[in-house]
Motif scaffolding. Structure first.
Motif, PDB file in Angstrom:
ATOM      1  N   ASP A 217       0.790  -1.230   0.000  1.00  0.00           N
ATOM      2  CA  ASP A 217       0.000   0.000   0.000  1.00  0.00           C
ATOM      3  C   ASP A 217       0.822   1.279   0.000  1.00  0.00           C
ATOM      4  O   ASP A 217       0.368   2.304  -0.486  1.00  0.00           O
ATOM      5  CB  ASP A 217      -0.931   0.040   1.218  1.00  0.00           C
ATOM      6  CG  ASP A 217      -1.923  -1.110   1.241  1.00  0.00           C
ATOM      7  OD1 ASP A 217      -2.189  -1.681   0.164  1.00  0.00           O
ATOM      8  OD2 ASP A 217      -2.415  -1.438   2.336  1.00  0.00           O
ATOM      9  N   GLY A 218       1.997   1.251   0.617  1.00  0.00           N
ATOM     10  CA  GLY A 218       2.728   2.479   0.891  1.00  0.00           C
ATOM     11  C   GLY A 218       2.158   3.114   2.144  1.00  0.00           C
ATOM     12  O   GLY A 218       1.103   2.704   2.639  1.00  0.00           O
ATOM     13  N   PHE A 219       2.843   4.098   2.679  1.00  0.00           N
ATOM     14  CA  PHE A 219       2.374   4.727   3.916  1.00  0.00           C
ATOM     15  C   PHE A 219       2.947   6.133   4.042  1.00  0.00           C
ATOM     16  O   PHE A 219       3.935   6.480   3.409  1.00  0.00           O
ATOM     17  CB  PHE A 219       2.732   3.889   5.143  1.00  0.00           C
ATOM     18  CG  PHE A 219       4.209   3.680   5.360  1.00  0.00           C
ATOM     19  CD1 PHE A 219       4.931   4.505   6.209  1.00  0.00           C
ATOM     20  CD2 PHE A 219       4.884   2.654   4.703  1.00  0.00           C
ATOM     21  CE1 PHE A 219       6.290   4.321   6.411  1.00  0.00           C
ATOM     22  CE2 PHE A 219       6.245   2.448   4.905  1.00  0.00           C
ATOM     23  CZ  PHE A 219       6.954   3.284   5.759  1.00  0.00           C
ATOM     24  N   ASN A 220       2.286   6.934   4.868  1.00  0.00           N
ATOM     25  CA  ASN A 220       2.733   8.286   5.188  1.00  0.00           C
ATOM     26  C   ASN A 220       3.343   8.301   6.567  1.00  0.00           C
ATOM     27  O   ASN A 220       2.968   7.514   7.436  1.00  0.00           O
ATOM     28  CB  ASN A 220       1.558   9.268   5.158  1.00  0.00           C
ATOM     29  CG  ASN A 220       1.052   9.494   3.762  1.00  0.00           C
ATOM     30  OD1 ASN A 220       1.789   9.920   2.894  1.00  0.00           O
ATOM     31  ND2 ASN A 220      -0.219   9.198   3.548  1.00  0.00           N
ATOM     32  N   SER A 221       4.265   9.215   6.764  1.00  0.00           N
ATOM     33  CA  SER A 221       4.868   9.419   8.078  1.00  0.00           C
ATOM     34  C   SER A 221       5.120  10.912   8.240  1.00  0.00           C
ATOM     35  O   SER A 221       5.345  11.619   7.265  1.00  0.00           O
ATOM     36  CB  SER A 221       6.193   8.655   8.171  1.00  0.00           C
ATOM     37  OG  SER A 221       6.841   8.947   9.386  1.00  0.00           O
ATOM     38  N   ILE A 222       5.069  11.347   9.465  1.00  0.00           N
ATOM     39  CA  ILE A 222       5.420  12.734   9.763  1.00  0.00           C
ATOM     40  C   ILE A 222       6.880  12.765  10.189  1.00  0.00           C
ATOM     41  O   ILE A 222       7.266  12.104  11.165  1.00  0.00           O
ATOM     42  CB  ILE A 222       4.535  13.322  10.883  1.00  0.00           C
ATOM     43  CG1 ILE A 222       3.051  13.254  10.513  1.00  0.00           C
ATOM     44  CG2 ILE A 222       4.968  14.752  11.214  1.00  0.00           C
ATOM     45  CD1 ILE A 222       2.667  14.053   9.286  1.00  0.00           C
ATOM     46  N   ASN A 223       7.702  13.511   9.462  1.00  0.00           N
ATOM     47  CA  ASN A 223       9.104  13.682   9.812  1.00  0.00           C
ATOM     48  C   ASN A 223       9.166  14.553  11.057  1.00  0.00           C
ATOM     49  O   ASN A 223       8.714  15.698  11.041  1.00  0.00           O
ATOM     50  CB  ASN A 223       9.861  14.327   8.638  1.00  0.00           C
ATOM     51  CG  ASN A 223      11.337  14.469   8.915  1.00  0.00           C
ATOM     52  OD1 ASN A 223      11.745  14.904   9.987  1.00  0.00           O
ATOM     53  ND2 ASN A 223      12.137  14.114   7.918  1.00  0.00           N
ATOM     54  N   LYS A 224       9.695  13.992  12.139  1.00  0.00           N
ATOM     55  CA  LYS A 224       9.691  14.710  13.424  1.00  0.00           C
ATOM     56  C   LYS A 224      10.588  15.945  13.411  1.00  0.00           C
ATOM     57  O   LYS A 224      10.326  16.909  14.133  1.00  0.00           O
ATOM     58  CB  LYS A 224      10.112  13.759  14.545  1.00  0.00           C
ATOM     59  CG  LYS A 224       9.076  12.680  14.804  1.00  0.00           C
ATOM     60  CD  LYS A 224       9.532  11.702  15.840  1.00  0.00           C
ATOM     61  CE  LYS A 224       8.484  10.615  16.010  1.00  0.00           C
ATOM     62  NZ  LYS A 224       8.928   9.545  16.878  1.00  0.00           N
ATOM     63  N   LYS A 225      11.635  15.939  12.595  1.00  0.00           N
ATOM     64  CA  LYS A 225      12.545  17.088  12.533  1.00  0.00           C
ATOM     65  C   LYS A 225      11.936  18.236  11.735  1.00  0.00           C
ATOM     66  O   LYS A 225      11.964  19.383  12.167  1.00  0.00           O
ATOM     67  CB  LYS A 225      13.875  16.675  11.918  1.00  0.00           C
ATOM     68  CG  LYS A 225      14.673  15.739  12.793  1.00  0.00           C
ATOM     69  CD  LYS A 225      15.958  15.329  12.124  1.00  0.00           C
ATOM     70  CE  LYS A 225      16.664  14.302  13.000  1.00  0.00           C
ATOM     71  NZ  LYS A 225      17.814  13.714  12.326  1.00  0.00           N
ATOM     72  N   THR A 226      11.384  17.917  10.566  1.00  0.00           N
ATOM     73  CA  THR A 226      10.857  18.968   9.689  1.00  0.00           C
ATOM     74  C   THR A 226       9.358  19.175   9.845  1.00  0.00           C
ATOM     75  O   THR A 226       8.809  20.131   9.300  1.00  0.00           O
ATOM     76  CB  THR A 226      11.147  18.622   8.211  1.00  0.00           C
ATOM     77  OG1 THR A 226      10.437  17.422   7.868  1.00  0.00           O
ATOM     78  CG2 THR A 226      12.636  18.442   7.968  1.00  0.00           C
TER      79      THR A 226
END
Length: 173
Positions: free
Chosen positions: A75-84
């Motif tokens: 499926d793929g996935f999203n993530s929130i980059n904690k630094k940016t």
């Protein structure tokens, strides 16, 4: 060449584990250069589905992935980059591998047979070294599998021995 890849995620941050596992598989495939790759579920991979089934309504749970491998591979996935603090999308490995010319399949099971070899990652294991592989061999034989090699993950041990002309390998996690 074909390869069976068994990867177990053990960290505490699920998204970071998914990103690291995905990157590990990409780097391993770049290094080995197989023509075909099959991914099976390990006990940590399926915890997502078990957790969701306990926390959300059944109808909603059926819409969600049972395994992190569904997200990583299909499926793929999203993530929130904690630094940016920006959203990052991670393409499914089926697409990444197709771009690399590799036939890539997530088999949606804890076991898969390639030729004369069974690859597996059971949910549970026995403590003594190689006992789990021995029990797995008997289980697969009773289920009608015909094989000469069994490569098993989960036990966190490494060992190899033969029972007749069947090679049993515990390859750690």
């Amino acid at each position: 060449k074909e390869t069976g890849i068994i990867v177990e995620n053990t960290g505490s941050d699920l998204t970071e584990d998914m990103i690291e596992a995905r990157q590990y598989i990409i780097e391993l495939v770049e290094f080995i250069k197989p023509k075909r790759v099959f991914v099976i579920d390990g006990n940590h991979d399926t915890r997502l589905g078990m957790y969701l089934s306990r926390k959300v309504d059944y109808d909603v749970a059926t819409l969600l992935p049972n395994s992190v491998n569904e997200l990583i591979c299909d499926d793929g996935f999203n993530s929130i980059n904690k630094k940016t603090r920006s959203k990052e999308y991670f393409m499914p490995l089926t697409e990444v591998m197709a771009d690399m010319g590799v036939y890539f399949t997530y088999v949606k099971d804890w076991k898969y047979q390639i030729g004369d070899t069974v690859f597996c990652h059971p949910q549970a294991f026995s403590s003594p070294m190689m006992k789990t592989a021995d029990k797995a061999m008997l289980w697969f034989r009773n289920e009608g599998y015909n094989f000469k090699g069994l490569i098993m993950a989960h036990t966190h041990r490494v060992g190899l021995y033969y029972v007749g002309n069947t090679c049993l390998i515990e390859q750690g996690c």
